[in-house]
Enzyme design. Structure first.
Site, short mmCIF file in Angstrom:
data_model
loop_
_atom_site.label_atom_id
_atom_site.label_comp_id
_atom_site.label_asym_id
_atom_site.label_seq_id
_atom_site.Cartn_x
_atom_site.Cartn_y
_atom_site.Cartn_z
N HIS A 191 47.21 55.04 36.36
CA HIS A 191 46.36 53.87 36.63
C HIS A 191 46.50 52.78 35.57
O HIS A 191 46.05 51.66 35.77
CB HIS A 191 44.90 54.31 36.71
CG HIS A 191 44.69 55.49 37.60
ND1 HIS A 191 44.66 56.78 37.12
CD2 HIS A 191 44.55 55.58 38.94
CE1 HIS A 191 44.48 57.62 38.13
NE2 HIS A 191 44.43 56.93 39.25
N CYS A 219 51.96 53.37 36.57
CA CYS A 219 52.87 53.01 37.67
C CYS A 219 53.51 51.65 37.37
O CYS A 219 52.81 50.70 37.00
CB CYS A 219 52.09 52.94 38.99
SG CYS A 219 53.11 52.35 40.36
N GLU A 278 42.27 51.55 37.29
CA GLU A 278 43.32 50.53 37.34
C GLU A 278 42.75 49.15 37.02
O GLU A 278 43.38 48.35 36.31
CB GLU A 278 43.99 50.51 38.72
CG GLU A 278 45.11 49.49 38.80
CD GLU A 278 45.76 49.44 40.18
OE1 GLU A 278 45.93 50.51 40.80
OE2 GLU A 278 46.10 48.33 40.63
N CYS A 298 50.97 47.03 46.51
CA CYS A 298 51.88 48.18 46.44
C CYS A 298 52.50 48.49 47.80
O CYS A 298 51.81 48.61 48.81
CB CYS A 298 51.07 49.34 45.92
SG CYS A 298 51.75 50.95 46.23
N SER A 350 39.79 58.77 45.23
CA SER A 350 41.08 58.11 45.42
C SER A 350 40.88 56.83 46.22
O SER A 350 40.51 56.86 47.38
CB SER A 350 42.05 59.04 46.16
OG SER A 350 43.15 58.31 46.65
N SER A 351 41.14 55.70 45.56
CA SER A 351 40.91 54.40 46.20
C SER A 351 41.77 54.24 47.45
O SER A 351 41.29 53.84 48.51
CB SER A 351 41.20 53.29 45.20
OG SER A 351 40.90 52.04 45.73
#
EC number: 1.17.7.4
Length: 308
Positions: free
Chosen positions: A74, A96, A126, A194, A222-223
């Site tokens: 994140h 990422c 994030e 993404c 988890s978004s």
């Protein structure tokens, strides 16, 4: 019962890279390796890495001196990087690359004198990492209503960036509101969200045209998994987020002839298999995989691990 598997689903390249960084670090340096925050938002993945010797912490103060430390996928704030450097911790950054790209976009806009607006969810790691990477105040907006509530003059030079895992539709609406609100605005293309998020969301939209129920395999925190469930619901299909087969409620399927299954970007395929097995315990199941977009993206490992 007909079961359709969305394609693509599950792990994205950023998640594969993050997990591989922890595994290779354990092989190269030996356990324990300390990981700041869940490497990805999935309990199964975290527990699996724990059995190999990873120790998960929320603060660097929990990491012993000189211990190998991994930053999660994140991303982290600059202050965390500085703290690690001040303590001389050997760090492997599993952020990422697409999140790093957002960091760099934000820095670039601020260097041009623009007020930066981040579209994202408050409290998400994030978002906290991105806000902490930009060397200037960042305005966070989560909805069209929050855009309308901004008190900046309409001619303020502004720019926006986005959390990578948002719903493409929601983000498009917020960007449109920003563009209507400000006369001097810059930002990346909507396609900069993404690729894996977009592909999985498109696959759920396709799935929703075929099935009576959608099961999204993923963690509650988890978004991107939550967005998949929301997209199914918005399409008019009863949609449920489940961590694994143990959470499957037979009542959800009692009137269903067709069931769609997908998985968030941090959910491994073994958990999809577990959900299908749970359905088999309810009744006969025939599984088909829908045609979808193929993903061939790979991200490089950190230089310290690339040759190991």
């Amino acid at each position: 019962m007909e079961v359709y598997l969305a394609q693509p689903r599950g792990f994205c390249a950023g998640v594969v890279r993050a997990i591989e960084i922890v595994e290779r670090a354990l092989e190269k340096y030996g356990p324990p390796v300390y990981v700041r925050h869940e490497i990805v938002h999935n309990k199964y993945v975290v527990e699996s890495l724990k059995t190999k010797g990873a120790i998960f912490v929320e603060e660097l103060s929990e990491v012993p001196p000189k211990a190998v430390t991994v930053f999660s996928a994140h991303g982290v704030a600059r202050s965390v990087e500085d703290e690690a450097a001040a303590r001389d911790l050997p760090v492997l950054d599993a952020t990422c690359p697409l999140v790093t790209k957002v960091h760099n976009q934000g820095k670039r806009y601020v260097s041009r004198g623009r007020i930066l607006i981040l579209i994202g969810h408050a409290g998400h790691p994030e978002v906290e990492g991105t806000m902490g990477q930009v060397p200037a105040p960042v305005l966070l907006v989560q909805s069209v209503e929050e855009v309308k509530a901004l008190t900046l003059p309409a001619d303020t030079p502004v720019a926006y960036i986005t959390q990578t895992t948002l719903s493409v539709d929601d983000t498009r609406d917020i960007i449109a509101a920003l563009q209507a609100r400000f006369t001097d605005i810059q930002g990346p293309d909507i396609r900069d969200i993404c690729y894996a998020t977009q592909n999985r969301q498109s696959a759920v939209r396709d799935l929703s045209k075929l099935v009576d129920v959608i099961l999204v395999v993923g963690a509650a925190n988890s978004s991107n998994s939550n967005r998949l469930r929301e997209i199914g619901t918005e399409a008019g299909v009863a949609s449920y987020l489940i961590a694994d087969g143990s959470e499957l409620n037979p009542e959800w399927l009692k009137d269903a002839r067709t069931v769609g299954v997908t998985a968030g970007a941090s959910a491994p395929e073994v958990l999809v298999d577990d959900v299908i097995e749970a359905m088999r315990r309810i009744g006969p199941v025939q599984v088909s995989v829908l045609p979808g977009r193929e993903e061939n993206i790979e991200f490089r490992l950190p230089a310290q691990l690339a040759a190991s």
